[in-house]
Design a protein around this motif. Structure first.
Motif, PDB file in Angstrom:
ATOM      1  N   PHE A  83      -1.090   0.718  11.261  1.00  0.00           N
ATOM      2  CA  PHE A  83      -1.648  -0.622  11.169  1.00  0.00           C
ATOM      3  C   PHE A  83      -1.450  -1.224   9.776  1.00  0.00           C
ATOM      4  CE2 PHE A  83      -4.890  -3.762  10.328  1.00  0.00           C
ATOM      5  CZ  PHE A  83      -4.648  -4.638  11.361  1.00  0.00           C
ATOM      6  N   ALA A  84      -1.596  -0.418   8.747  1.00  0.00           N
ATOM      7  CA  ALA A  84      -1.393  -0.933   7.388  1.00  0.00           C
ATOM      8  C   ALA A  84       0.028  -1.466   7.234  1.00  0.00           C
ATOM      9  CB  ALA A  84      -1.690   0.155   6.362  1.00  0.00           C
ATOM     10  N   GLY A  85       1.002  -0.694   7.688  1.00  0.00           N
ATOM     11  CA  GLY A  85       2.390  -1.157   7.622  1.00  0.00           C
ATOM     12  C   GLY A  85       2.618  -2.386   8.480  1.00  0.00           C
ATOM     13  N   ALA A 101      -8.882   1.851  -0.564  1.00  0.00           N
ATOM     14  CA  ALA A 101     -10.039   2.703  -0.841  1.00  0.00           C
ATOM     15  C   ALA A 101     -10.693   3.155   0.463  1.00  0.00           C
ATOM     16  CB  ALA A 101     -11.043   1.963  -1.726  1.00  0.00           C
ATOM     17  N   GLY A 102     -10.851   2.228   1.405  1.00  0.00           N
ATOM     18  CA  GLY A 102     -11.437   2.577   2.700  1.00  0.00           C
ATOM     19  C   GLY A 102     -10.581   3.574   3.461  1.00  0.00           C
ATOM     20  N   PHE A 103      -9.282   3.353   3.481  1.00  0.00           N
ATOM     21  CA  PHE A 103      -8.376   4.282   4.153  1.00  0.00           C
ATOM     22  C   PHE A 103      -8.429   5.659   3.484  1.00  0.00           C
ATOM     23  CE2 PHE A 103      -5.307   0.680   5.670  1.00  0.00           C
ATOM     24  CZ  PHE A 103      -6.276   0.250   6.563  1.00  0.00           C
ATOM     25  N   ALA A 108     -10.053  11.389   3.474  1.00  0.00           N
ATOM     26  CA  ALA A 108     -10.942  12.449   2.972  1.00  0.00           C
ATOM     27  C   ALA A 108     -11.746  13.058   4.120  1.00  0.00           C
ATOM     28  CB  ALA A 108     -11.873  11.896   1.895  1.00  0.00           C
ATOM     29  N   GLY A 109     -12.198  12.230   5.040  1.00  0.00           N
ATOM     30  CA  GLY A 109     -12.894  12.730   6.228  1.00  0.00           C
ATOM     31  C   GLY A 109     -11.985  13.606   7.072  1.00  0.00           C
ATOM     32  N   ALA A 110     -10.728  13.207   7.195  1.00  0.00           N
ATOM     33  CA  ALA A 110      -9.759  14.008   7.958  1.00  0.00           C
ATOM     34  C   ALA A 110      -9.580  15.375   7.305  1.00  0.00           C
ATOM     35  CB  ALA A 110      -8.419  13.270   8.052  1.00  0.00           C
ATOM     36  N   PHE A 111      -9.537  15.401   5.998  1.00  0.00           N
ATOM     37  CA  PHE A 111      -9.423  16.671   5.274  1.00  0.00           C
ATOM     38  C   PHE A 111     -10.580  17.598   5.674  1.00  0.00           C
ATOM     39  CE2 PHE A 111     -10.850  19.249   1.682  1.00  0.00           C
ATOM     40  CZ  PHE A 111      -9.736  20.051   1.499  1.00  0.00           C
ATOM     41  N   LEU A 112     -11.775  17.057   5.749  1.00  0.00           N
ATOM     42  CA  LEU A 112     -12.939  17.871   6.113  1.00  0.00           C
ATOM     43  C   LEU A 112     -12.838  18.404   7.538  1.00  0.00           C
ATOM     44  CD1 LEU A 112     -15.817  15.795   4.489  1.00  0.00           C
ATOM     45  CD2 LEU A 112     -14.808  17.945   3.670  1.00  0.00           C
TER      46      LEU A 112
END
Length: 117
Positions: A83-85, A101-103, A108-112
């Motif tokens: 979507f960003a692209g 920053a939001g992305f 970071a959540g995905a890393f967890l």
């Protein structure tokens, strides 16, 4: 490429393709605001069918390698990246620091989700 296998990579490739179709189905019509809404809906449904033809196999193949939570997290990160692209290149909408920053927080959540504790 030790550690990578076709069963691990195929869901990612299919989800990327799926999300490209999904993004066009949901947001591609925004450049055609003069088109009748019913036309936009029908075209979007046709594009979404292609999206499902990739997303369902991605999840089916990926479930043996990844958990459902990992597949969903992967899908969300891929969705935001696509979507960003799309937003910048197709809709010509600039991405600001707040978007990045939001992305980053989502990544970071995905890393967890993927971290083995």
């Amino acid at each position: 490429m030790s550690g990578f296998s076709i069963p691990a990579i195929a869901p990612i490739v299919l989800l990327i393709g799926s999300n490209i179709f999904m993004t066009f189905a949901w947001y591609g019509h925004l450049r055609f605001t003069s088109s009748p809404l019913i036309t936009v809906i029908l075209v979007s449904w046709g594009i979404a069918l292609l999206e499902y033809c990739l997303a369902v196999p991605a999840n089916r193949l990926g479930y043996g390698v990844y958990s459902a939570a990992q597949l969903k997290t992967m899908q969300e990160v891929i969705t935001l990246t696509v979507f960003a692209g799309f937003s910048a290149l197709y809709l010509k909408e600039p991405l600001g620091w707040n978007h990045l920053a939001g992305f980053s927080l989502i990544v970071a959540g995905a890393f967890l989700i993927f971290k083995k504790w």
